[in-house]
Enzyme design. Structure first.
Site, PDB file in Angstrom:
ATOM      1  N   VAL A  25      23.192  -7.390  39.484  1.00  0.00           N
ATOM      2  CA  VAL A  25      23.323  -7.683  40.918  1.00  0.00           C
ATOM      3  C   VAL A  25      23.324  -9.196  41.132  1.00  0.00           C
ATOM      4  O   VAL A  25      22.608  -9.924  40.445  1.00  0.00           O
ATOM      5  CB  VAL A  25      22.152  -7.078  41.733  1.00  0.00           C
ATOM      6  CG1 VAL A  25      22.362  -7.280  43.230  1.00  0.00           C
ATOM      7  CG2 VAL A  25      21.949  -5.607  41.425  1.00  0.00           C
ATOM      8  N   ASP A  26      24.125  -9.647  42.074  1.00  0.00           N
ATOM      9  CA  ASP A  26      24.069 -11.046  42.490  1.00  0.00           C
ATOM     10  C   ASP A  26      24.237 -11.103  44.001  1.00  0.00           C
ATOM     11  O   ASP A  26      24.999 -10.311  44.574  1.00  0.00           O
ATOM     12  CB  ASP A  26      25.163 -11.877  41.821  1.00  0.00           C
ATOM     13  CG  ASP A  26      24.943 -13.363  42.097  1.00  0.00           C
ATOM     14  OD1 ASP A  26      23.880 -13.879  41.721  1.00  0.00           O
ATOM     15  OD2 ASP A  26      25.822 -13.995  42.702  1.00  0.00           O
ATOM     16  N   THR A  27      23.532 -12.018  44.644  1.00  0.00           N
ATOM     17  CA  THR A  27      23.600 -12.173  46.097  1.00  0.00           C
ATOM     18  C   THR A  27      23.830 -13.639  46.436  1.00  0.00           C
ATOM     19  O   THR A  27      23.186 -14.517  45.860  1.00  0.00           O
ATOM     20  CB  THR A  27      22.292 -11.680  46.759  1.00  0.00           C
ATOM     21  OG1 THR A  27      22.080 -10.313  46.396  1.00  0.00           O
ATOM     22  CG2 THR A  27      22.358 -11.789  48.278  1.00  0.00           C
TER      23      THR A  27
END
Length: 188
Positions: A69-71
């Site tokens: 996941v990356d935000t």
């Protein structure tokens, strides 16, 4: 099948407990700066999430499912990552004051045995109230801004800055659990 979260984020780890009873955490060594921003925020976060998942998958033996996941925070065509210091955090929050920005998360699921990949992105629009210099300084001085994209965490003290939200709240925290839950149902 063993499920592995490729993230050091305590927020993601806590949120994942709402979706899965059991999982392991292995922190990715993927160098995010190797992904060049091409102007498409969704592609950018998906590529970084794939990089994280692939890195961790390469360290595993046996049948596992890796979640990467990356935000990021996007504003006026730019990516606002984690600020390097209080001065940069202040500048980011000053920029976002009274305006709308978008938070993007990329999620990648990868099966280690087959190298099968499912990747998507989620976008949430956030409108900040007009913030005084004092409000920004007081928040930045708490130290909370430094380890968060866009220099704020909606789940903490900066939640008071948010006037309006369109989309998934948990995306802004760092893990869109509704989307992830749907992906897991279709991928497992």
């Amino acid at each position: 099948m063993k499920i592995v979260l490729a993230s050091a984020s305590p927020r993601r780890q806590e949120l994942l407990t709402r979706v899965l009873e059991e999982f392991t955490v292995i922190i990715s060594d993927f160098q995010e700066e190797t992904v060049k921003f091409n102007g498409d925020f969704e592609d950018y976060v998906k590529e970084i999430s794939k990089g994280k998942a692939t890195d961790v998958a390469s360290k595993l033996v046996g049948d596992s499912l890796v979640i990467g996941v990356d935000t990021i925070v996007a504003f006026e065509g730019k990516v606002l990552g984690k600020p390097k210091d209080n001065e940069e955090a202040y500048a980011m929050l000053k920029m976002l004051s009274g305006k709308v920005h978008t938070v993007y998360s990329g999620i990648t699921l990868m099966k280690t045995l087959t190298s099968e990949i499912l990747s998507t992105s989620v976008a949430t629009k956030i409108k900040f109230s007009n913030l005084s210099d004092e409000e920004i300084l007081n928040y930045v001085n708490t130290g909370d801004a430094l380890d968060k994209a866009g220099a704020y965490g909606i789940q903490g003290l900066a939640g008071v800055f948010v006037e309006e939200i369109q989309g998934c709240y948990y995306n802004v925290v760092g893990l869109p659990i509704n989307k992830l839950n749907s992906m897991l149902k279709n991928f497992l």
